[in-house]
Design an enzyme around this catalytic site. Structure first.
Site, PDB file in Angstrom:
ATOM      1  N   GLN A   1      28.771   2.515 101.287  1.00  0.00           N
ATOM      2  CA  GLN A   1      27.702   1.518 101.170  1.00  0.00           C
ATOM      3  C   GLN A   1      28.004   0.410 100.159  1.00  0.00           C
ATOM      4  O   GLN A   1      27.523  -0.722 100.304  1.00  0.00           O
ATOM      5  CB  GLN A   1      26.392   2.231 100.814  1.00  0.00           C
ATOM      6  CG  GLN A   1      25.896   3.102 101.957  1.00  0.00           C
ATOM      7  CD  GLN A   1      25.010   4.245 101.512  1.00  0.00           C
ATOM      8  OE1 GLN A   1      24.576   4.295 100.362  1.00  0.00           O
ATOM      9  NE2 GLN A   1      24.733   5.171 102.419  1.00  0.00           N
TER      10      GLN A   1
ATOM     11  N   SER B   1      21.397   0.290 108.913  1.00  0.00           N
ATOM     12  CA  SER B   1      20.329  -0.483 108.272  1.00  0.00           C
ATOM     13  C   SER B   1      20.771  -1.934 108.129  1.00  0.00           C
ATOM     14  O   SER B   1      20.003  -2.873 108.364  1.00  0.00           O
ATOM     15  CB  SER B   1      19.988   0.094 106.906  1.00  0.00           C
ATOM     16  OG  SER B   1      19.499   1.406 107.061  1.00  0.00           O
TER      17      SER B   1
ATOM     18  N   HIS C   1      24.632   8.267 112.527  1.00  0.00           N
ATOM     19  CA  HIS C   1      25.617   8.389 113.605  1.00  0.00           C
ATOM     20  C   HIS C   1      24.915   8.646 114.933  1.00  0.00           C
ATOM     21  O   HIS C   1      25.340   8.168 115.977  1.00  0.00           O
ATOM     22  CB  HIS C   1      26.598   9.529 113.307  1.00  0.00           C
ATOM     23  CG  HIS C   1      27.512   9.218 112.161  1.00  0.00           C
ATOM     24  ND1 HIS C   1      28.845   9.513 112.169  1.00  0.00           N
ATOM     25  CD2 HIS C   1      27.284   8.609 110.966  1.00  0.00           C
ATOM     26  CE1 HIS C   1      29.399   9.105 111.033  1.00  0.00           C
ATOM     27  NE2 HIS C   1      28.459   8.573 110.288  1.00  0.00           N
TER      28      HIS C   1
ATOM     29  N   TRP D   1      25.326   1.281 107.264  1.00  0.00           N
ATOM     30  CA  TRP D   1      25.747   0.248 108.225  1.00  0.00           C
ATOM     31  C   TRP D   1      24.677  -0.009 109.283  1.00  0.00           C
ATOM     32  O   TRP D   1      24.472  -1.141 109.719  1.00  0.00           O
ATOM     33  CB  TRP D   1      27.086   0.627 108.865  1.00  0.00           C
ATOM     34  CG  TRP D   1      27.705  -0.502 109.628  1.00  0.00           C
ATOM     35  CD1 TRP D   1      27.994  -0.521 110.960  1.00  0.00           C
ATOM     36  CD2 TRP D   1      28.115  -1.788 109.121  1.00  0.00           C
ATOM     37  NE1 TRP D   1      28.556  -1.730 111.323  1.00  0.00           N
ATOM     38  CE2 TRP D   1      28.647  -2.528 110.209  1.00  0.00           C
ATOM     39  CE3 TRP D   1      28.075  -2.395 107.858  1.00  0.00           C
ATOM     40  CZ2 TRP D   1      29.140  -3.824 110.071  1.00  0.00           C
ATOM     41  CZ3 TRP D   1      28.569  -3.705 107.729  1.00  0.00           C
ATOM     42  CH2 TRP D   1      29.081  -4.388 108.819  1.00  0.00           C
TER      43      TRP D   1
ATOM     44  N   ASP E   1      32.088  10.852 117.147  1.00  0.00           N
ATOM     45  CA  ASP E   1      31.922  10.018 115.956  1.00  0.00           C
ATOM     46  C   ASP E   1      33.010  10.429 114.947  1.00  0.00           C
ATOM     47  O   ASP E   1      33.829  11.306 115.242  1.00  0.00           O
ATOM     48  CB  ASP E   1      30.494  10.154 115.383  1.00  0.00           C
ATOM     49  CG  ASP E   1      30.268  11.483 114.696  1.00  0.00           C
ATOM     50  OD1 ASP E   1      31.059  12.428 114.918  1.00  0.00           O
ATOM     51  OD2 ASP E   1      29.302  11.595 113.930  1.00  0.00           O
TER      52      ASP E   1
ATOM     53  N   HIS F   1      19.752   0.634 101.120  1.00  0.00           N
ATOM     54  CA  HIS F   1      20.936   1.330 100.569  1.00  0.00           C
ATOM     55  C   HIS F   1      22.215   0.832 101.246  1.00  0.00           C
ATOM     56  O   HIS F   1      23.297   1.303 100.913  1.00  0.00           O
ATOM     57  CB  HIS F   1      20.778   2.837 100.746  1.00  0.00           C
ATOM     58  CG  HIS F   1      20.962   3.304 102.163  1.00  0.00           C
ATOM     59  ND1 HIS F   1      20.400   2.667 103.241  1.00  0.00           N
ATOM     60  CD2 HIS F   1      21.656   4.344 102.677  1.00  0.00           C
ATOM     61  CE1 HIS F   1      20.744   3.297 104.352  1.00  0.00           C
ATOM     62  NE2 HIS F   1      21.504   4.310 104.044  1.00  0.00           N
TER      63      HIS F   1
HETATM   64  N1  UDP Z   1      15.834   5.347 109.618  1.00  0.00           N
HETATM   65  C1  UDP Z   1      14.546   5.303 110.123  1.00  0.00           C
HETATM   66  N2  UDP Z   1      13.522   5.610 109.277  1.00  0.00           N
HETATM   67  C2  UDP Z   1      13.707   5.962 107.983  1.00  0.00           C
HETATM   68  C3  UDP Z   1      15.020   6.000 107.478  1.00  0.00           C
HETATM   69  C4  UDP Z   1      16.056   5.682 108.317  1.00  0.00           C
HETATM   70  O1  UDP Z   1      14.315   4.993 111.306  1.00  0.00           O
HETATM   71  O2  UDP Z   1      12.717   6.201 107.289  1.00  0.00           O
HETATM   72  C5  UDP Z   1      16.943   5.014 110.517  1.00  0.00           C
HETATM   73  C6  UDP Z   1      17.420   3.598 110.290  1.00  0.00           C
HETATM   74  O3  UDP Z   1      16.677   2.693 111.067  1.00  0.00           O
HETATM   75  C7  UDP Z   1      18.881   3.691 110.703  1.00  0.00           C
HETATM   76  C8  UDP Z   1      19.261   5.115 110.352  1.00  0.00           C
HETATM   77  O4  UDP Z   1      18.053   5.851 110.243  1.00  0.00           O
HETATM   78  O5  UDP Z   1      19.018   3.476 112.084  1.00  0.00           O
HETATM   79  C9  UDP Z   1      19.989   5.219 109.034  1.00  0.00           C
HETATM   80  O6  UDP Z   1      21.300   4.816 109.217  1.00  0.00           O
HETATM   81  P1  UDP Z   1      22.132   4.074 108.088  1.00  0.00           P
HETATM   82  O7  UDP Z   1      23.511   3.900 108.627  1.00  0.00           O
HETATM   83  O8  UDP Z   1      21.457   2.856 107.645  1.00  0.00           O
HETATM   84  O9  UDP Z   1      22.114   5.033 106.851  1.00  0.00           O
HETATM   85  P2  UDP Z   1      22.369   6.609 106.669  1.00  0.00           P
HETATM   86  O10 UDP Z   1      21.056   7.235 106.798  1.00  0.00           O
HETATM   87  O11 UDP Z   1      23.352   7.020 107.709  1.00  0.00           O
HETATM   88  O12 UDP Z   1      22.881   6.679 105.284  1.00  0.00           O
END
Ligand code: UDP
Length: 466
Positions: A383, A363, A3, A361, A103, A358
């Site tokens: 997801q 990613s 977020h 959104w 958010d 995973h």
């Molecule tokens: N991210 C990153 N490095 C990591 C893991 C995650 O930069 O090792 C960033 C990724 O690029 C994305 C965010 O963290 O922008 C993760 O958001 P997402 O919605 O994919 O998944 P969440 O972590 O919220 O489940």
């Protein structure tokens, strides 16, 4: 982080394109050093007009009781406890802000914004389909919900595709137990707040989800306007940004185009030790170059996934010796990155051929906007819905079988999936589709594009209220 990152991007856009002063308030979960370092690296505003205020860390463990393992409850309590700090921060600002954009977890703050005569917006950082499910939730007939949860029938959403039980949102199915009823009530309250806002910004674009966006416009559940403003992801449409330095990025520079599979499961996903071992063998057997981001395995037996790593983030090394053995066997093929990697920059790199993800959104959007096809391995929250969209609707991913809690996906299956996307013809067909989506995303954000126009309209609305 899922977020915070798009919120920062939105802030940058409002500053650079529309000349607003923006302050982002960020509620913190823990004072763990690893966590703070990741946040500090992420929060790096490029302009003085973008100010980030990290609110004092909140400890809600005593309030959670039986809900301790529920991520949603955890976050909602933290947000609730952060409200007084937010109120006093807003009151202390020299100029009262025109609008509050929260958010999904921050929607309880919208009442405060109303008291302050500010415009009230929600930035929904997931898909429009998830938004549709969310805003319809308060109106969904109990009988239907119960048939979905207890008898695994698909959940209809007006104007959208129904949600199959196997793809359903984790927090929805909690209604079947008595105690997490509270989680369900939190969800419903959040959904009602979203529907009552002056507008909802969604991190998607018109051509990616026309049906869900159309349904949100048509069915009169939402009071305000819908602004599809995406994809707001780091670096996209901003080629002039400074290049990050990181060992894996230098390594990627030496690899052939499209030759590396990147495996990472978001900012919160962790897996069991048994599952991690299978991933290690699967990567090795596939004989493809790789980058794999690893976390401490989750501790509970029979639990393939938890979302708890954020609350135990210090404990990052415990793969016994098996990870080291794997690394010594595969050091020529790839890299294991503990905890956190520069994901956006990795996905941008031309050496990356596919992404095992995973399906968070952000990613998902980061992969699409870089034309990278995916192996969908959804873990929690919404997801599985994203995975269904990517595989069945957009055709830019293949999905892991046996992703459910308690299952372990075997090394042969992982090897097979990797080779399907990296080596086989199937991968090149999907590549064409994801490249097409990349173009469509660029178009949406260009000056003539739908998302650019949406954000412009929101900016005009705010300026008229100043
Ligand atoms: N991210 C990153 N490095 C990591 C893991 C995650 O930069 O090792 C960033 C990724 O690029 C994305 C965010 O963290 O922008 C993760 O958001 P997402 O919605 O994919 O998944 P969440 O972590 O919220 O489940």
């Amino acid at each position: 982080m899922g977020h915070l990152i798009p919120m920062l991007e939105l802030g940058e856009c409002l500053v650079s394109r529309h000349g607003f002063n923006v302050t982002i308030f960020f509620a913190t979960v823990t004072s763990s050093t690893t966590h703070s370092q990741i946040i500090q690296q992420t929060i790096n505003p490029k302009s003085n007009a973008l100010n980030v205020v990290v609110l004092p860390p909140i400890d809600v463990s005593s309030k959670l009781g039986a809900l301790n393992s529920e991520l949603l409850a955890h976050i909602m309590f933290i947000m609730e406890e952060s409200l007084p700090f937010l109120r006093s921060s807003i009151l202390s600002m020299k100029v009262r802000p025109t609008a509050l954009i929260v958010d999904t977890f921050g929607t309880n703050a919208l009442a405060m914004a109303r008291d302050f005569n500010m415009l009230r917006y929600v930035f929904f950082t997931c898909s429009a389909w998830t938004l549709a499910l969310c805003v319809y939730l308060p109106t969904i007939d109990n009988e239907l919900l119960s048939r979905h949860v207890k008898h695994h029938e698909p959940l209809p959403i007006p104007g959208c595709k129904p949600v199959r039980f196997e793809d359903t949102m984790g927090s929805l199915i909690l209604v079947k137990d008595d105690e997490p009823m509270m989680v369900h009530q939190m969800l419903v309250k959040m959904a009602m707040n979203i529907g009552d806002a002056d507008g909802i910004l969604v991190n998607t674009w018109q051509d990616l989800e026309p049906m869900a966006l159309e349904s949100l416009l048509r069915v009169g559940i939402i009071r305000g306007r819908i602004y599809p403003v995406g994809p707001l992801v780091r670096g996209f449409n901003n080629p002039s940004r400074t290049k990050k330095e990181h060992q894996v990025l230098s390594w990627l520079d030496q690899q052939p185009a499209g030759s590396v599979i990147f495996a990472s499961f978001g900012s919160g996903g962790t897996m069991s030790e048994a599952q991690m071992e299978e991933i290690a063998f699967g990567l090795e057997l596939s004989e493809q170059r790789f980058i794999w981001v690893v976390r401490s395995p989750c501790k509970e037996e029979n639990d393939t996934v938890t979302h708890g790593s954020y609350f135990d983030v210090e404990n990052e090394k415990n793969m016994d010796g098996s990870l080291e053995k794997f690394m010594s066997r595969t050091y020529k093929l790839g890299h294991v990155v503990p905890m956190w990697a520069p994901q956006a920059e990795i996905l941008e790199h031309s050496s990356v051929g596919a992404f095992m993800t995973h399906c968070g959104w952000n990613s998902t959007l980061e992969a699409i906007t870089n034309g990278v096809l995916m192996i969908a391995w959804p873990l929690y929250a919404e997801q599985k819905m994203n995975a269904a969209t990517l595989t069945e609707e957009l055709g830019v991913a293949i999905r892991v079988k046996g992703e459910n809690k308690g299952d372990v996906v075997g090394r042969k299956e992982i090897q097979r999936l990797i080779r399907r996307v990296m080596v086989e013809e199937e991968g090149s067909c999907m590549k064409d589709k994801v490249k097409e989506l990349e173009r469509s995303a660029k178009m949406a954000l260009s000056e003539a594009g739908s998302s650019f126009d949406s954000l412009h309209q929101l900016a005009c609305h705010c300026k008229a209220h100043m």
